[in-house]
Enzyme design. Structure first.
Site, PDB file in Angstrom:
ATOM      1  N   ASN A  36       0.779  -1.350  -0.014  1.00 17.43           N
ATOM      2  CA  ASN A  36       0.048   0.115   0.203  1.00 17.43           C
ATOM      3  C   ASN A  36       0.981   1.245  -0.112  1.00 17.43           C
ATOM      4  O   ASN A  36       2.022   1.170  -0.007  1.00 17.43           O
ATOM      5  CB  ASN A  36      -0.839   0.040   1.243  1.00 17.43           C
TER       6      ASN A  36
ATOM      7  N   ASP B  68      -8.714  -9.615   0.039  1.00 20.94           N
ATOM      8  CA  ASP B  68      -7.972  -8.736   0.839  1.00 20.94           C
ATOM      9  C   ASP B  68      -8.177  -7.328   0.336  1.00 20.94           C
ATOM     10  O   ASP B  68      -8.150  -6.734   1.234  1.00 20.94           O
ATOM     11  CB  ASP B  68      -6.768  -9.469   1.028  1.00 20.94           C
TER      12      ASP B  68
END
Lengths: 382, 382, 382
Positions: free
Chosen positions: C63, C257
Site C-alpha cells: 500500500n 483482501d
C-alpha cells in the site's frame, strides 16, 4: 512499423487496403502513412531484420534505490530478439516456427537505468547459419525530462527456429545479405566460437544444486557462501510462455537476476546492481506448468565485485517420473553502490572447504581473464 | 532510439562517448551504430517528435477467444503519446514537466489483434498550441509467423505539459515545424474544435453514477439496462502512475474498457470486442492511493452494436473530506462476434423509465450521426 | 493487509511463542526431514514433502505506506502449498492431478512486511487422509540490508487432488510417514475438526450479497455499514488460473483482501493492515472467463479492530443460464496504524436495522472467543 516486406505481396496488399480505408477517413495524416510506405518500398531490400521496442520504466521494474533490475533489461532484450528472429525465420515456405533462445553472449551493463526513463531496445539480425541466427541488441536509456541518453547495454543472442507443429524440429534459417565479405566472415567466426562453447558446456559436469540452509542449524557465519546463498521457486504461468508453451528465455534470465541480486544484497547489505552476465547457454527448455527452482551462491569476490553462480532446475509437477533437470546455469557479476551510484568495496568472502575453494579459484581465473581482456581492448582501441 | 536531438549537444556527446567505448569492444556492429547516428544528424531538424513502441501480445492481454482487449491497445497508445509529448516539452528551458493526457479523440478499432502478434505503436506530434499538443498514434498488428500486417487503430490525443514542481502549473509547449501552411491550418482547426468540445462537456451536467442492482430485489429481467450494469473498484498503485504520482490516462482507459466489456458480454453472452470509443475528456486527475469506481451501463443497442456509458469516480481514502468526484466519462461501442470473428446480431435492449429512454434516444442520435458520417466519408472518398 | 500486530512487544511475544510451538511440533519432523535427506542421498529418491519459495516484495505488492498487502502474502502461501501438494499427489500411478485448495485455517499476520524485503515461504505436508492433505506454511520476512528476520505468518491449508482428465474426480493421496504415532494422531484430529467445520459451513444459509449504495439516495452517514461497503468485479484471466483453468485459491484471497482493505480504509481514513483472516472454505470452483464480484462490509468494530465480511460470487459470462453462485466467503480483521505502525483507535460502527445488529452480535461473539483463546494460549504457554 519499421519494415515492409517485398516478397509477401499478400501482406502488403492488406496494409494498402486498410491504409486506403483510413485515407478516406483521415485525409491529412494518411499522406504521412503512404509516404512511410513509399519510403519502405524505396529502400527495398531491407527485409525486416531490424526491430525496436520502447517502454517507460515503472516502479515494479526497479529496486528500492530506483535502479531498474538487470533482469528486466535482459527480458526486454530477449523479447526484441525473439520478435526479429521469429519474423525472419517465417519469411520462407514450410512450417511456421518460433525463434527459441539457445545462447546469450557475455553482456555488460554499461549505465544504470532509472524509473521514469524510457528504454529503447533495438534488435538486428547480424548473422545466419543454416539452423541458427545471431541477433545483436542495443539498449538506450533516455531521460525524457532532460533529453539525456546513454547506452545501457549491448548483447548478442543466438536463436534457433523451432517448428510450431513439432517443437523438436529445427527449421532452416533464410540467409541474410551482408554488407561486405569481411562482415560475413566475422559473423562466421562468432558462430564457430559460440558453437564450440555450447558443446563444451554441454559436456561439462553439472554443479550440484546446493542444499538450502537448514533453519535448525546454527546460523551461518556472515560473509560465508552459505550465509548469502538463496533460492526461489516459480510456477510457470501462461504469461511466461511463448506460443509453444515453453518459457521465454528472458523470463528465466529475469528470475536468475532476481536470485543473484538477493545473494549479493545479503553479502554486502547495500544497494547492489548487476554489472555483467557471463555467456548463458539454454540447453533444455522449460514447459508451462513446471516448477523452476533458481538457486544462487557466491563463487568469487574481488575488491569491488561479486560473482554469483545461478543454477536453474526445472521439474514437472504432474509428471514426477521425469525428475528434476538442469535447464540453465550462469555467472552474474554484481557491484555494490553508495547513494551517489559510486562503487563501494565489497566484504571479502569466507571460503570453507574444498569445493568452495575450487569454485573461488575458477571465479578468480574468470575475473582476471576479463580484466586482462578489458585492458587489451583498451590498448588496442588507442 | 529513433531520433537524435541536435540542440542537446551534451546528450549527443554522451552517446558518442559511450559508443566509442563500445566500438572498441564490438568492432563490426559499432559501425552500424555510428551510421545510425550520422543518419540522424543528416536528417537534422527531426527533433524527436516521433516515437515507436512494440510488444508481443500475451495471454493476459486478451479475452478467452484470444482477442486483445481494446483497453490494452488504448493503454499502449497513451504510453507512446506520453513519451513523445513529454520528450518534446522538455526540449526548452524552465521546469521539467510531464505531458498529461487531457483528451482522446473518437477512435475506431479497425482490425482485431491476437495473442502472439506484435503490436507496433507509432506516435507523432502533429500540432502544438501554446499550452497543448496533439499526438497522432497508429497501431499496426503484425503476425510474425505469416508476415501479415494490418492497421489496428489510429488515434489522436491531446496533452498538456504539467510542471514536475507544481502539477497545476501548465508549461509552454515549444512549437513544431509544419511541412506546409495547409497542414498547420488543419491542425489549428482540430485544436479549436477539440477545445470547444472540452469546454462543452465540462459545462454539461454529470450523469449520476447508476445504482448497482440490489440483490435482495428479484433478479433483473434479461436484456434490461439493470441486468448487465457492472462496476469495479481499483486501488491506485505505484505502477499505475506517472512520476507526478497521478494515474496514467491509459490506465484509466483500460479499466473503462474492462467494465464496458463485462457489460457487453452480460448483455449478449457471446465473444465481444471493442469497436470504437467516443472522444474522452480527462477533466480531473486521479492521485496515487485513490480508489476509483468504474461503472458501465448500456445506453443504446442497434442491430449489431452496443453503446455503453462508462463513468469513473475517484475518492481519496485518506482525505475523505475531499469526497468522491467524477474524473472521466465516455461512451464505448462493442460488437458481438461469432467463432469466425463475424458480427452477430445483438439482443434488443429493454428500456425502462424516462431516464433510460432519454439516454437511449441520445445514444441513437450519436449512432445515426456516426453512420451518416461514415457514409459521407465513403462518398467523398470515391 | 499488512499488519503489525499492536504493540510490537506483544507481537514479539507471539512470535517467540509461535516459534516455540512450531519447534515443538516440528522437532520430531525435522528429524524426519534430515532422515529423508540422508535416505535421499542413500536411495537417490527425494521425498518432496517440503518446498520453499522466496520473492522480493515490490512496490505493487504494497500500500501507499509501504506495507505489503496481506492478500499478497496469502497468494504466495497458497502457491507454495499448491506446488508441494501437487508434487506429492503425483508420486503414484494413475491420472495426473492438481492439488485444489479447499480450506485455509484461521491465520494471523504477526509482523508487517515491507517493500524491498524478501519473503521466504516454506510449505510442508503435515497430514494426509485418503483424499486430502494438510500443508503447513510459514512466511519469514528478511530485510536483506540489515539481515533482520521475522515471522510474518503461519497458515495451514487443506488440498484435494483433482484429476487433470476430469476435474470432478478426486484422486487418492499417497500417505506420508509420520515421525511418531502421536504426531499422526494430532493430524487426524485436525483433519476431523476441519471436515466437520466444512460440512457445517456448507449447510449454513448464505449471507445475501449486500446491495451497493444507491448514489441517487442521499449520501450514507459516516461510520455506518453502508458508508464503507465496497465491491469490485474481476474478469478471470489466464494468469489467475491453474492448468485446470480454474482460479487459484490464492488469487481469490488476494481479491478478498483488497476489497476488505478498501472497506477498512473508508471507515477510518488511515493506513490500515490485515491482522487476521478467519478460516475460509472453498466450496465451489471458479472457471476461467468468469466474472467474480467481491463485496465487503463491516460486521463488527472493537476499540482497535474491524471485522469485515467478504462475499465472492461468480458468474459465467457465456453460460448465463448457470447463473450467479456464491464461491467463497470469509471474515477479515483489520487494524488501523499511525505513522510509526502503532495501532490507532477505530471509530465506532453505527449499526442500522436488525440484520446489521445480528451480524454485529455474531462478530462480537467471534471477537470475544478469539480474545479468550489468545489469553488461554498465553496462560498455557507460561
Amino acid at each position: 512499423m519499421d519494415c515492409s516486406r517485398a516478397q509477401q505481396s499478400q501482406a502488403s496488399d492488406e496494409v494498402d487496403k486498410t491504409t486506403a480505408v483510413v485515407e478516406k477517413q483521415q485525409h491529412s495524416q494518411s499522406k504521412q502513412v503512404s509516404k512511410d510506405v513509399r519510403e519502405g518500398e524505396k529502400t527495398g531490400a531491407w527485409k525486416c531484420t531490424k526491430n525496436q521496442l520502447s517502454r517507460i520504466m515503472r516502479p515494479d521494474d526497479a529496486n528500492v534505490a530506483g535502479n531498474v533490475h538487470g533482469g528486466n533489461i535482459l527480458k526486454m532484450i530477449e523479447e526484441a530478439g525473439c520478435i526479429v528472429g521469429t519474423r525472419h525465420c517465417n519469411t520462407q515456405n514450410g512450417d511456421r516456427c518460433l525463434a527459441a533462445l539457445v545462447r546469450v553472449e557475455k553482456t555488460e551493463f554499461l549505465s544504470p537505468v532509472f524509473i521514469g526513463e524510457v528504454a529503447h531496445v533495438t534488435a538486428e539480425i547480424t548473422h545466419t547459419s543454416k539452423h541458427s541466427l545471431e541477433v545483436q541488441v542495443k539498449v538506450m536509456a533516455e531521460n525524457i525530462l532532460t533529453g539525456a541518453k546513454k547506452l545501457a547495454n549491448k548483447a548478442a543472442l543466438w536463436y534457433v527456429p523451432c517448428s510450431l507443429q513439432n517443437v523438436d524440429k529445427i527449421m532452416e534459417v533464410p540467409p541474410i545479405k551482408y554488407a561486405s565479405a569481411e562482415q560475413e566472415e566475422e559473423g562466421r567466426k562468432r558462430y564457430e566460437a559460440q558453437k564450440m562453447e555450447r558443446l563444451e558446456t554441454k559436456a561439462r559436469p553439472e554443479e550440484v544444486m546446493p542444499s538450502p540452509p537448514n533453519p535448525e542449524d546454527p546460523p551461518k557465519e556472515k560473509h560465508t557462501v552459505g550465509f548469502s546463498q538463496s533460492s526461489l521457486i516459480h510456477l510457470v504461468g501462461p504469461s511466461d510462455c511463448t506460443l509453444h508453451d515453453y518459457v521465454h528465455g528472458g523470463v528465466t534470465m529475469k528470475l536468475m537476476d532476481e536470485v543473484a541480486g538477493i545473494v549479493a544484497a545479503r553479502h554486502c547489505n547495500t544497494n547492489i546492481v548487476t554489472a555483467s552476465v557471463d555467456a548463458i547457454n539454454f540447453h533444455r527448455k522449460i514447459k508451462k506448468g513446471c516448477v523452476v527452482t533458481v538457486t544462487g551462491r557466491l563463487t568469487f569476490v574481488s575488491n569491488k565485485s561479486m560473482e554469483i553462480e545461478v543454477l536453474v532446475d526445472a521439474s514437472s509437477m504432474v509428471e514426477a517420473e521425469k525428475g528434476k533437470y538442469r535447464a540453465v546455469s550462469a555467472f552474474f557479476t554484481f557491484i555494490s553502490l553508495d547513494k551517489d551510484n559510486k562503487p563501494l568495496p565489497v566484504p571479502a568472502l569466507k571460503v570453507e572447504g574444498e569445493d568452495e575453494q575450487r569454485r573461488f579459484d575458477e571465479g578468480k581465473a574468470r575475473y582476471l581473464q576479463n580484466k586482462e581482456k578489458r585492458l587489451s581492448d583498451k590498448t588496442r582501441g588507442q
